[in-house]
Design a protein around this motif. Structure first.
Motif, PDB file in Angstrom:
ATOM      1  N   VAL A 275       5.494  -2.313 -11.644  1.00  0.00           N
ATOM      2  CA  VAL A 275       6.679  -2.657 -12.441  1.00  0.00           C
ATOM      3  C   VAL A 275       7.134  -4.081 -12.092  1.00  0.00           C
ATOM      4  CG1 VAL A 275       9.151  -2.122 -12.737  1.00  0.00           C
ATOM      5  CG2 VAL A 275       7.435  -0.289 -12.844  1.00  0.00           C
ATOM      6  N   GLY A 276       7.146  -4.379 -10.813  1.00  0.00           N
ATOM      7  CA  GLY A 276       7.540  -5.722 -10.368  1.00  0.00           C
ATOM      8  C   GLY A 276       6.629  -6.772 -10.981  1.00  0.00           C
ATOM      9  N   ASP A 277       5.310  -6.477 -10.931  1.00  0.00           N
ATOM     10  CA  ASP A 277       4.345  -7.429 -11.497  1.00  0.00           C
ATOM     11  C   ASP A 277       4.580  -7.625 -12.994  1.00  0.00           C
ATOM     12  OD1 ASP A 277       3.284  -7.523  -8.982  1.00  0.00           O
ATOM     13  OD2 ASP A 277       1.514  -6.268  -9.433  1.00  0.00           O
ATOM     14  N   LEU A 278       4.784  -6.524 -13.712  1.00  0.00           N
ATOM     15  CA  LEU A 278       4.987  -6.596 -15.167  1.00  0.00           C
ATOM     16  C   LEU A 278       6.283  -7.334 -15.504  1.00  0.00           C
ATOM     17  CD1 LEU A 278       3.770  -3.011 -16.130  1.00  0.00           C
ATOM     18  CD2 LEU A 278       2.783  -5.158 -16.965  1.00  0.00           C
ATOM     19  N   ARG A 279       7.311  -7.077 -14.687  1.00  0.00           N
ATOM     20  CA  ARG A 279       8.589  -7.757 -14.926  1.00  0.00           C
ATOM     21  C   ARG A 279       8.410  -9.278 -14.849  1.00  0.00           C
ATOM     22  NH1 ARG A 279      13.535  -5.748 -16.970  1.00  0.00           N
ATOM     23  NH2 ARG A 279      13.422  -3.487 -16.709  1.00  0.00           N
TER      24      ARG A 279
END
Lengths: 388, 301, 578
Positions: A275-279
């Protein structure tokens, strides 16, 4: 004090700190490290407890039922087939309203023999009247085990602390092991509401006819209904003493999410990363970790998931003929909500297959690109030739 | 005749729902007279699960823990451990199981408890079939028996499992057979077992079942006595699995025991001879293990 | 640390946990047959002419409750020390234990109790007081007359006994040799009877013509004057013979010191044995001369065996034809006899064996052929509504009812039958005066022991024994699982040599422990001895102890185990009235 501990030993340490008096278990990979350490605690006097080395998981659960009914704090641990063998007695423990705590290491069921992680074993026990808490990492395992005793003894229901095989049970992490005095403040000596007592002879578990059975079952449901509130209170106390809390669910970047990934267990840690990467790439994605599966935290879920138009539930389990089990529960929870959130169901990581950040990226993108959810769960990460 | 000496204390309550003439009820009555009030009883699924009373009633004056069918040995182990941890080591923990819960579904759990030498007294009250569910055969059902699962010409053609030998093979500290027809002997054995603290102990109690055996209820005790007097159920004790003491020697042919019972009514004289041979063989084996001559069964009364 | 209310306030757990007793379940409603304590009649008691409650006496003796045992006897028999010596123990012949090993030594126990009663001075006092005083006259202070007086005394009557002799006892005093019954024992038993206020008037011969006057002075009369007329041989030279009973009387009066030489005793009854055995002790060599065979003798086997042991010889199948004096000797000519079938009375018959004869040279000759009533004392023979023949008595109604009893009416001439006669007379007279003539049969029926004819004073007075089932318990009806073979205990008995030396008592008496042990051999057929098997084996805890045993019908499911496990058949099952 911070120690580098296996997830299994995080359980063992918690059991020691909880001053459990009777432990009974039967070995099954990957649960063995838990009970080996406890055996050492018992034999070297670190723990003042009796360890009963029984000849089966069925007997392990029977022994802790006997012990708990006789008024002591009791613990066992198992996994997979062992849990399945216990099934009858899981009903017994909750029906007898015994605050037993069990560590359950999620492992796949045979055949083919498979010792790696898979949630189907514990989720298949969802109707046995046990509270189930799924852990993400070693610290959470230790903390949840301590909370489990408090919770179990408050509502008189057994609690299953669930952790993934190997990814958690055999993985070393730094874990803050609290000191005994503080744990004692959090978890006072077990004071049973009822017990076998020769000075007050009662008969536990007698024949109970149609005229009385339902009311007694209703009381189990009522206790389950109270569990979330009690868990919150337990966590409040735990937080005040140890500065950590986990909640029944854990929402991560959900407020503005277009897609919320719903996960449990160690997959949550991977998902958090994804999720962090996608954000960072501008995707409006969030994560909801479900820690409390029974009772199912429908209220909390209804407070979070409807914020997003799409929800992708990632299940490391399957209920054949119905699909992912968390997805089923999420759909049921949202059914009462008048929103338009679409629930997508994905099955991934069965039998210990890796769920990676790439897996979550794929799931996110698929969800984002699929206008309406398919009727069936989508199996993620299948080998190419079998996918067709 | 010297009157039987049986303790006055009563831990069986009136109004229980056992069948008229239930041998298992008499067995429990004697057992608790011997053990006294500092006793916890663990009862897996069996007739006694019913006789002990339906919620909110109990037919015993001691605490009862009902347990799952297969778990008497393990549940009792857990109770034992807990009582020890609570500082109540003197309380007797008695597992009280039928033959199904002992010979069949509970055998593993019993074996485990005995191998661990748990400080429990395990009692099998043996009525030789699944009576509570309607008289289905168990591995305790003797050769020649008709049950609802060995009906008509399908009567049971395999022998009763020798549970005492099974336990002796565990080198259990104390195992003994007892009969409701010999209350003094039975009470002596229960007390001996109770006082042998710190070890696993096993008592195999013959408990006739008029309902399941097709005999008039008034013959319950008589049949139990005939079982002893025909060597069908010899009274003996085994210490540490090797030291055998025979308490009785039969003086009657098996026919005397078989013929009053409906479950054996179909047997031909040849079948009865076969059974006599089996009983004689078992008796010879037992005699060979025991030292010293047994007393006559008749004198035990 | 803040304690959250969600943690501190948890509702009580609703648990499948029983805290109540099952004892509110009335499982008695399941029952379709009902057990009940049903005391029955032991064969010994039914066989005892005096109707003693022998099974109970043994039970009490076995427990060491000697006084209770004595009082139980004294309710039915005033002569335990005497009967304990001389009774022919019909009880032991009927004893169920005989089918197992050996009968209980009932007579030995009775003797022990009888002697203990005398030593301790234990006695019975009157059991009731009639509304109007009753007074009876008793003719003859023999066992029947004294018994009649005793039982009437227990019923509150006053009695006067008219006795021709100077001492009481009748045949017990004069007809039974001292080696069987000492004078001292008899005197003390009579003395105990007199403690009821009974008066004996000695030297008072009553003639039949006196009866009318006596009946005016008393409310009732009992005639128990015995058989005064000896049966004669009716052969030439019979005058050379001494009559046996006369001879026994002379011995007991101390008139005979010694008899020497061979003596022939003609007869085969108990008196013949007594005479022959007395002759042995006086120095003679007696030969019993009997016209039938030994097995046909009316004497009791035990007496015959004792006589033979002591050296008495026996000639069978010879019948005296004549007796001739030859100097100091007597030549007895004997006809040889042979068996000739069985007579209508069931006894063996004999007939002369042609002309075969023997002669027997003896120094003295005795006859012991029995006695009959003097014609003037024969009981009335007519048929009348006002006359009842009841076996042990014949009773004639009138303003003062008149009873003939004892040997005048008894078929068997024994002390115990005389007691039976006295008791029957007392119960009949008491009924007649209290309830009326027509009630006698019914009243005696109520007092019957088992099927009769023995009667029980306890039952007559409505005691617990009256409720006892009259069925006699057979051996097959006992539960023998509870009994083991036990040697019958014998008191010391003199050797034949010791016996020949004099008239001292042959049999010793049990020590206390022997009496208890022997009494414990008794099965107590049909009576509850509180062994508690019914209580011990009851799966319902539905038998309660107290005085006796009570079945709690609220809980009893009617399984019947108590009935089967009762060793002595003191319980029965009956169908539940639905």
């Amino acid at each position: 004090m911070k120690q580098v501990l296996e997830g299994s030993h995080a359980v063992s340490e918690a059991v020691r700190l909880a001053r459990v008096q009777v432990v009974s278990a039967y070995p099954i990979t990957p649960q063995t490290h838990i009970v080996e350490a406890i055996s050492e605690f018992c034999s070297d006097g670190t723990m003042d407890a009796r360890f009963i080395c029984v000849e089966s998981e069925h007997s392990a659960m029977a022994a802790v039922i006997g012990a708990s009914n006789a008024g002591v704090r009791a613990f066992t641990a198992t996994s997979s087939h062992g849990l399945a063998l216990m099934h009858e007695l899981l009903h017994w423990a909750s029906g007898a309203r015994l605050p037993i705590v069990m560590a359950e290491v999620n492992r796949a069921l045979a055949p083919g023999w498979n010792i790696w992680t898979d949630q189907t074993d514990s989720l298949a026990q969802r109707d046995t009247g046990w509270i189930q808490l799924y852990c993400e990492d070693g610290q959470e395992v230790l903390d949840t085990t301590l909370e489990a005793f408090r919770l179990a003894e408050a509502v008189n229901l057994p609690v299953m602390v669930v952790l993934d095989a190997f990814f958690l049970s055999h993985t070393f992490e730094p874990v803050d092991v609290p000191d005994q005095d503080t744990v004692d403040r959090f978890l006072p000596p077990f004071d049973p509401r009822f017990r076998l007592d020769t000075k007050n002879p009662c008969a536990f578990g007698p024949i109970t006819g149609p005229d009385r059975y339902m009311e007694i079952r209703r009381d189990i449901q009522a206790a389950m209904d109270r569990a979330p509130e009690v868990l919150a209170a337990v966590e409040q106390e735990f937080f005040s003493l140890f500065g950590r809390r986990y909640g029944a669910v854990d929402a991560f970047l959900c407020d503005d999410a277009e897609v919320i990934l719903v996960v449990s267990g160690t997959a949550a840690a991977t998902c958090r990363q994804a999720v962090g990467d996608l954000r960072k790439t501008g995707e409006r994605v969030g994560m909801l970790k479900i820690r409390l599966f029974r009772p199912f935290p429908a209220t909390e879920i209804r407070a979070i998931l409807p914020k997003a138009p799409k929800v992708a539930v990632v299940d490391r389990n399957v209920s054949f003929g119905a699909g992912g089990i968390f997805a089923q529960e999420v759909k049921a929870a949202l059914a009462l909500h008048k929103g338009n959130t679409a629930v997508y169901s994905y099955i991934a990581g069965l039998g210990g297959r890796d769920i990676t950040t790439a897996t979550f990226q794929e799931i996110y993108l698929t969800t984002k690109d699929t206008p309406t959810p398919p009727a069936e769960s989508v199996w993620v990460g299948l080998a190419q030739e079998e996918r067709a | 005749m010297r009157p039987l000496q049986v303790p006055e204390e009563e831990y069986l309550r009136r109004g229980h729902v056992g069948c008229a003439g239930c041998g298992a009820v008499i067995a429990m009555r004697f057992a608790l007279k011997a053990l006294g009030p500092d006793t916890v009883v663990v009862i897996p699924a069996c007739c006694w699960g019913v006789i002990a009373g339906a919620y909110p009633q109990s037919s015993l004056d001691v605490p009862i823990l009902h347990a799952a069918f297969a778990t008497a040995g393990a549940t009792a182990s857990g109770v034992r451990a807990a009582l020890d941890m609570r500082g109540e080591p003197d309380t007797t923990v008695m597992a009280w199981a039928g033959d199904g819960g002992t010979f069949d579904i509970g055998l593993q759990s019993l074996s485990g408890a005995v191998e661990r030498d748990e400080d429990i007294l395990y009692v099998c009250y043996d009525n030789e079939a699944y009576m509570n569910t309607g008289v289905q055969r168990s591995s305790s059902t003797p050769y020649g028996t008709r049950t609802t699962t060995t009906p008509r010409e399908g009567w049971k053609r395999t022998r009763k499992k020798n549970i005492m030998e099974t336990l002796a093979a565990h080198r259990i500290a104390y195992a003994a057979t007892a009969s409701i027809a010999y209350p003094e002997d039975m009470i002596r054995k229960f007390r001996k077992a109770r006082d042998l603290k710190g070890h696993a102990r096993f008592l195999h109690v013959f408990a006739s079942c008029p309902t399941g055996w097709g005999v008039p209820s008034e013959l319950t005790v008589k049949l139990a006595r005939l079982a002893v007097r025909t060597n069908v159920f010899p009274l003996y004790e085994v210490e540490n699995g090797v030291s055998y003491t025979l308490n009785t020697e039969g003086d009657l042919p098996v026919r005397a025991y078989l013929s009053p019972q409906g479950r054996f009514r179909h047997l031909s004289p040849e079948d009865i001879q076969d059974i006599q041979r089996m009983v004689d063989e078992d008796w010879r084996l037992l005699r060979a293990k025991a030292q010293g001559p047994p007393q006559r069964a008749r004198l035990m009364a | 640390m803040e304690i959250h209310t969600a943690l501190s306030k948890q509702p009580a757990v609703l648990l499948a946990c029983s805290t109540l007793s099952t004892d509110t379940n009335m499982t008695g409603t399941w029952r379709f047959v009902r057990p009940f304590h049903d005391e029955k009649t032991a064969p010994c008691g039914a066989a005892c002419p005096a109707g003693e409650d022998i099974a109970r006496i043994q039970m009490l003796t076995g427990r060491g409750a000697f006084r209770d045992a004595v009082e139980t006897i004294l309710l039915e028999n005033p002569f335990p020390a005497t009967c304990g010596r001389v009774c022919f123990q019909f009880c032991e012949g009927a004893c169920n234990r005989a089918s197992f090993d050996d009968p209980v030594g009932i007579r030995y126990v009775e003797r022990f109790l009888g002697d203990m009663a005398l030593a301790e001075g234990w006695a019975r006092v009157p059991l009731k007081e009639p509304e109007t005083p009753r007074k009876a006259a008793v003719i003859g202070a023999g066992p029947a007359g004294l018994s009649a007086a005793y039982f009437l005394g227990l019923l509150g009557w006053s009695c006067e006994v008219f006795e021709a002799a100077r001492e009481p006892g009748g045949l017990m005093r004069w007809g039974i040799p001292a080696y069987r019954l000492s004078k001292d024992v008899l005197q003390r038993e009579v003395a105990r009877i007199l403690r009821l206020g009974i008066v004996i008037k000695y030297g008072r011969t009553v003639r039949p013509q006196d009866l009318a006057r006596i009946r005016e002075e008393y409310d009732a009369v009992f005639v128990g004057c015995g058989l005064s007329r000896s049966i004669r041989l009716q052969i030439p030279g019979e005058d050379l013979a001494l009559e046996g009973l006369d001879f026994l009387g002379r011995i007991r009066r101390g008139e005979v010191d010694a008899v020497s030489g061979t003596a022939a005793v003609i007869g085969g009854g108990n008196t013949a044995m007594d005479v022959a055995r007395s002759l042995v002790r006086l120095g003679a060599e007696p030969i019993i001369v009997y016209r039938r065979r030994r097995e046909d003798m009316p004497a009791f086997e035990h007496e015959i065996i004792m006589a033979l042991e002591e050296g008495v010889r026996l000639m069978e199948l010879v019948s005296p034809l004549k007796a001739n004096r030859d100097g100091e000797d007597i030549i007895l000519t004997l006809q040889e006899m042979r068996p000739a079938g069985v007579g209508p009375d069931g006894r063996a018959r004999v007939a002369p064996d042609g002309e075969r004869r023997q002669s027997l040279r003896v120094r003295s000759l005795f006859t012991a052929l029995g006695s009959s009533a003097a014609p003037e004392w024969a009981p009335p023979a007519e048929q009348s509504q006002q006359l009842l023949r009841l076996g042990h008595i014949t009773i004639r109604n009138g303003p003062a009812p008149l009873v003939f009893g004892g040997d005048l009416t008894n078929e068997t001439q024994s002390v115990t039958d005389a007691v039976a006669s006295g008791k029957m007379a007392a119960l009949a007279l008491d009924t007649c005066l209290e309830e009326g003539w027509e009630r006698i049969i019914q009243s005696l029926g109520r007092a019957r022991v088992g099927p009769g004819p023995a009667l029980s004073m306890e039952s007559y007075l409505g005691g617990a024994r009256a409720d006892r089932n009259r069925t006699v318990v057979s051996f097959e009806q006992l539960n023998m699982d509870y009994f083991q073979p036990l040697q019958r205990i014998l008191p010391t008995i003199q050797s034949p040599e010791e016996r020949r030396a004099g008239f001292s008592e042959i049999e010793g008496v049990y020590k206390k422990e022997e009496a208890r042990a022997e009494a414990t051999r008794c099965f107590n057929c049909g009576i509850c001895n509180e062994c508690d098997n019914c209580r011990i084996f009851c799966p319902e805890v539905a038998v309660e102890a107290g005085s006796g045993r009570r079945i709690l019908l609220d809980y009893c499911k009617g399984c019947g185990i108590c009935v089967v496990e009762c060793p002595r058949n003191a319980l029965s099952l009956e169908e539940e009235a639905s």
